[in-house]
Design a protein around this motif. Structure first.
Motif, PDB file in Angstrom:
ATOM      1  N   MET A  43       0.834  -1.184   0.000  1.00 38.68           N
ATOM      2  CA  MET A  43       0.000   0.000   0.000  1.00 38.68           C
ATOM      3  C   MET A  43       0.881   1.251   0.000  1.00 38.68           C
ATOM      4  O   MET A  43       1.874   1.324   0.705  1.00 38.68           O
ATOM      5  N   SER A  44       0.488   2.234  -0.776  1.00 38.38           N
ATOM      6  CA  SER A  44       1.247   3.484  -0.853  1.00 38.38           C
ATOM      7  C   SER A  44       1.015   4.339   0.382  1.00 38.38           C
ATOM      8  O   SER A  44      -0.125   4.585   0.767  1.00 38.38           O
ATOM      9  N   ILE A  45       2.104   4.783   0.967  1.00 41.47           N
ATOM     10  CA  ILE A  45       2.021   5.705   2.099  1.00 41.47           C
ATOM     11  C   ILE A  45       2.053   7.150   1.603  1.00 41.47           C
ATOM     12  O   ILE A  45       1.510   8.057   2.214  1.00 41.47           O
ATOM     13  N   LEU A  46       2.691   7.339   0.437  1.00 39.11           N
ATOM     14  CA  LEU A  46       2.810   8.679  -0.153  1.00 39.11           C
ATOM     15  C   LEU A  46       2.531   8.584  -1.641  1.00 39.11           C
ATOM     16  O   LEU A  46       3.120   7.756  -2.344  1.00 39.11           O
ATOM     17  N   THR A  47       1.618   9.409  -2.124  1.00 41.78           N
ATOM     18  CA  THR A  47       1.272   9.436  -3.540  1.00 41.78           C
ATOM     19  C   THR A  47       1.284  10.881  -4.021  1.00 41.78           C
ATOM     20  O   THR A  47       0.726  11.762  -3.366  1.00 41.78           O
ATOM     21  N   VAL A  48       1.933  11.095  -5.142  1.00 36.67           N
ATOM     22  CA  VAL A  48       1.991  12.417  -5.762  1.00 36.67           C
ATOM     23  C   VAL A  48       1.273  12.316  -7.105  1.00 36.67           C
ATOM     24  O   VAL A  48       1.605  11.465  -7.925  1.00 36.67           O
ATOM     25  N   GLU A  49       0.288  13.177  -7.309  1.00 37.88           N
ATOM     26  CA  GLU A  49      -0.530  13.128  -8.522  1.00 37.88           C
ATOM     27  C   GLU A  49      -0.528  14.470  -9.247  1.00 37.88           C
ATOM     28  O   GLU A  49      -0.951  15.481  -8.685  1.00 37.88           O
ATOM     29  N   ASN A  50      -0.028  14.464 -10.470  1.00 39.48           N
ATOM     30  CA  ASN A  50      -0.050  15.639 -11.355  1.00 39.48           C
ATOM     31  C   ASN A  50       0.476  16.899 -10.671  1.00 39.48           C
ATOM     32  O   ASN A  50      -0.101  17.983 -10.802  1.00 39.48           O
ATOM     33  N   LEU A  51       1.571  16.757  -9.958  1.00 43.96           N
ATOM     34  CA  LEU A  51       2.132  17.868  -9.184  1.00 43.96           C
ATOM     35  C   LEU A  51       2.800  18.888 -10.094  1.00 43.96           C
ATOM     36  O   LEU A  51       3.600  18.537 -10.960  1.00 43.96           O
ATOM     37  N   ARG A  52       2.464  20.147  -9.857  1.00 42.72           N
ATOM     38  CA  ARG A  52       3.035  21.253 -10.635  1.00 42.72           C
ATOM     39  C   ARG A  52       3.341  22.395  -9.678  1.00 42.72           C
ATOM     40  O   ARG A  52       2.551  22.693  -8.779  1.00 42.72           O
ATOM     41  N   LYS A  53       4.491  23.020  -9.874  1.00 42.52           N
ATOM     42  CA  LYS A  53       4.842  24.197  -9.079  1.00 42.52           C
ATOM     43  C   LYS A  53       5.425  25.247 -10.009  1.00 42.52           C
ATOM     44  O   LYS A  53       6.386  25.001 -10.733  1.00 42.52           O
ATOM     45  N   VAL A  54       4.817  26.423  -9.977  1.00 40.07           N
ATOM     46  CA  VAL A  54       5.255  27.555 -10.794  1.00 40.07           C
ATOM     47  C   VAL A  54       5.598  28.706  -9.862  1.00 40.07           C
ATOM     48  O   VAL A  54       4.841  29.023  -8.943  1.00 40.07           O
ATOM     49  N   TYR A  55       6.754  29.294 -10.084  1.00 36.27           N
ATOM     50  CA  TYR A  55       7.177  30.475  -9.331  1.00 36.27           C
ATOM     51  C   TYR A  55       7.167  31.678 -10.255  1.00 36.27           C
ATOM     52  O   TYR A  55       7.548  31.579 -11.425  1.00 36.27           O
ATOM     53  N   SER A  56       6.753  32.812  -9.730  1.00 36.77           N
ATOM     54  CA  SER A  56       6.857  34.070 -10.477  1.00 36.77           C
ATOM     55  C   SER A  56       8.168  34.729 -10.098  1.00 36.77           C
ATOM     56  O   SER A  56       8.512  34.795  -8.910  1.00 36.77           O
ATOM     57  N   THR A  57       8.895  35.210 -11.093  1.00 36.74           N
ATOM     58  CA  THR A  57      10.157  35.883 -10.803  1.00 36.74           C
ATOM     59  C   THR A  57       9.862  37.259 -10.243  1.00 36.74           C
ATOM     60  O   THR A  57       8.805  37.840 -10.494  1.00 36.74           O
ATOM     61  N   ARG A  58      10.802  37.785  -9.505  1.00 30.03           N
ATOM     62  CA  ARG A  58      10.613  39.080  -8.856  1.00 30.03           C
ATOM     63  C   ARG A  58      10.507  40.221  -9.861  1.00 30.03           C
ATOM     64  O   ARG A  58       9.710  41.121  -9.700  1.00 30.03           O
ATOM     65  N   PHE A  59      11.324  40.161 -10.863  1.00 23.96           N
ATOM     66  CA  PHE A  59      11.373  41.250 -11.841  1.00 23.96           C
ATOM     67  C   PHE A  59      10.938  40.743 -13.200  1.00 23.96           C
ATOM     68  O   PHE A  59      11.298  39.655 -13.614  1.00 23.96           O
ATOM     69  N   GLY A  60      10.180  41.509 -13.886  1.00 25.89           N
ATOM     70  CA  GLY A  60       9.794  41.168 -15.249  1.00 25.89           C
ATOM     71  C   GLY A  60       8.538  40.324 -15.363  1.00 25.89           C
ATOM     72  O   GLY A  60       8.041  40.118 -16.450  1.00 25.89           O
ATOM     73  N   GLY A  61       8.019  39.825 -14.261  1.00 26.73           N
ATOM     74  CA  GLY A  61       6.776  39.062 -14.297  1.00 26.73           C
ATOM     75  C   GLY A  61       6.879  37.705 -14.975  1.00 26.73           C
ATOM     76  O   GLY A  61       5.865  37.106 -15.288  1.00 26.73           O
ATOM     77  N   ASN A  62       8.077  37.226 -15.232  1.00 26.28           N
ATOM     78  CA  ASN A  62       8.233  35.908 -15.843  1.00 26.28           C
ATOM     79  C   ASN A  62       7.900  34.816 -14.837  1.00 26.28           C
ATOM     80  O   ASN A  62       7.957  35.015 -13.637  1.00 26.28           O
ATOM     81  N   GLN A  63       7.572  33.638 -15.360  1.00 23.48           N
ATOM     82  CA  GLN A  63       7.284  32.499 -14.507  1.00 23.48           C
ATOM     83  C   GLN A  63       8.274  31.374 -14.785  1.00 23.48           C
ATOM     84  O   GLN A  63       8.692  31.175 -15.923  1.00 23.48           O
ATOM     85  N   VAL A  64       8.621  30.669 -13.724  1.00 26.65           N
ATOM     86  CA  VAL A  64       9.510  29.518 -13.831  1.00 26.65           C
ATOM     87  C   VAL A  64       8.715  28.293 -13.383  1.00 26.65           C
ATOM     88  O   VAL A  64       8.179  28.275 -12.277  1.00 26.65           O
ATOM     89  N   GLU A  65       8.644  27.306 -14.252  1.00 26.20           N
ATOM     90  CA  GLU A  65       7.950  26.066 -13.907  1.00 26.20           C
ATOM     91  C   GLU A  65       8.972  25.100 -13.313  1.00 26.20           C
ATOM     92  O   GLU A  65       9.765  24.493 -14.019  1.00 26.20           O
ATOM     93  N   ALA A  66       8.944  24.976 -11.987  1.00 29.99           N
ATOM     94  CA  ALA A  66       9.922  24.139 -11.294  1.00 29.99           C
ATOM     95  C   ALA A  66       9.561  22.661 -11.385  1.00 29.99           C
ATOM     96  O   ALA A  66      10.438  21.811 -11.477  1.00 29.99           O
ATOM     97  N   LEU A  67       8.286  22.355 -11.352  1.00 32.05           N
ATOM     98  CA  LEU A  67       7.806  20.973 -11.474  1.00 32.05           C
ATOM     99  C   LEU A  67       6.639  20.941 -12.441  1.00 32.05           C
ATOM    100  O   LEU A  67       5.761  21.803 -12.390  1.00 32.05           O
ATOM    101  N   LYS A  68       6.626  19.923 -13.292  1.00 33.18           N
ATOM    102  CA  LYS A  68       5.568  19.823 -14.292  1.00 33.18           C
ATOM    103  C   LYS A  68       5.045  18.387 -14.336  1.00 33.18           C
ATOM    104  O   LYS A  68       5.770  17.469 -14.716  1.00 33.18           O
ATOM    105  N   ASN A  69       3.814  18.206 -13.909  1.00 28.33           N
ATOM    106  CA  ASN A  69       3.122  16.922 -14.010  1.00 28.33           C
ATOM    107  C   ASN A  69       3.920  15.761 -13.404  1.00 28.33           C
ATOM    108  O   ASN A  69       4.176  14.756 -14.058  1.00 28.33           O
TER     109      ASN A  69
END
Length: 130
Positions: free
Chosen positions: A1-27
């Motif tokens: 049995m799974s104790i930890l499951t990660v499903e479709n995890l995504r994390k996006v950070y906005s940069t401080r200057f310029g409004g750009n985004q960095v996708e640190a984790l994708k699916n």
């Protein structure tokens, strides 16, 4: 049995200057069975620290779910998850240098610190020294 499951995890950070985004984790998807050991490996900047921060309840994903024992960790709130289910041990700068390894783990863990430290490779003698 799974104790930890990660499903479709995504994390996006906005940069401080310029409004750009960095996708640190994708699916990101995986599961960990109880008693299983897992290594997170990758190049610098590949999202390892971001993933660990999310798994430890230190940050929230932009999208997706992290399930601990079948329940979304956000259900009761991340502080509840951290207090009752995880005990982060930071690499160096967050350890309290005048405390022994046992005392550092005791400050966050709700169980005996010696088995935890032994799993990490410290002997009983090493775990109790300053």
């Amino acid at each position: 049995m799974s104790i930890l499951t990660v499903e479709n995890l995504r994390k996006v950070y906005s940069t401080r200057f310029g409004g750009n985004q960095v996708e640190a984790l994708k699916n990101v998807n995986f599961s960990v069975d109880e008693g299983e050991y897992v290594a997170i490996m990758g190049e610098s900047g590949s999202g390892k620290t971001t993933l660990l921060s999310l798994l430890g309840g230190l940050d929230s994903p932009t999208k997706g779910e992290i399930l601990f024992d079948g329940e979304n960790i956000a259900r009761h709130g991340l502080p509840y998850y951290r207090r009752n289910h995880v005990s982060p041990i930071f690499q160096s700068y967050n350890l309290i240098d005048y405390m022994t390894p046992v005392e550092n783990v005791e400050s966050t863990a709700k169980q005996d610190p010696l088995p935890i430290l032994e799993q990490l490779g410290l002997t009983k003698k090493e775990a109790k020294r300053n």
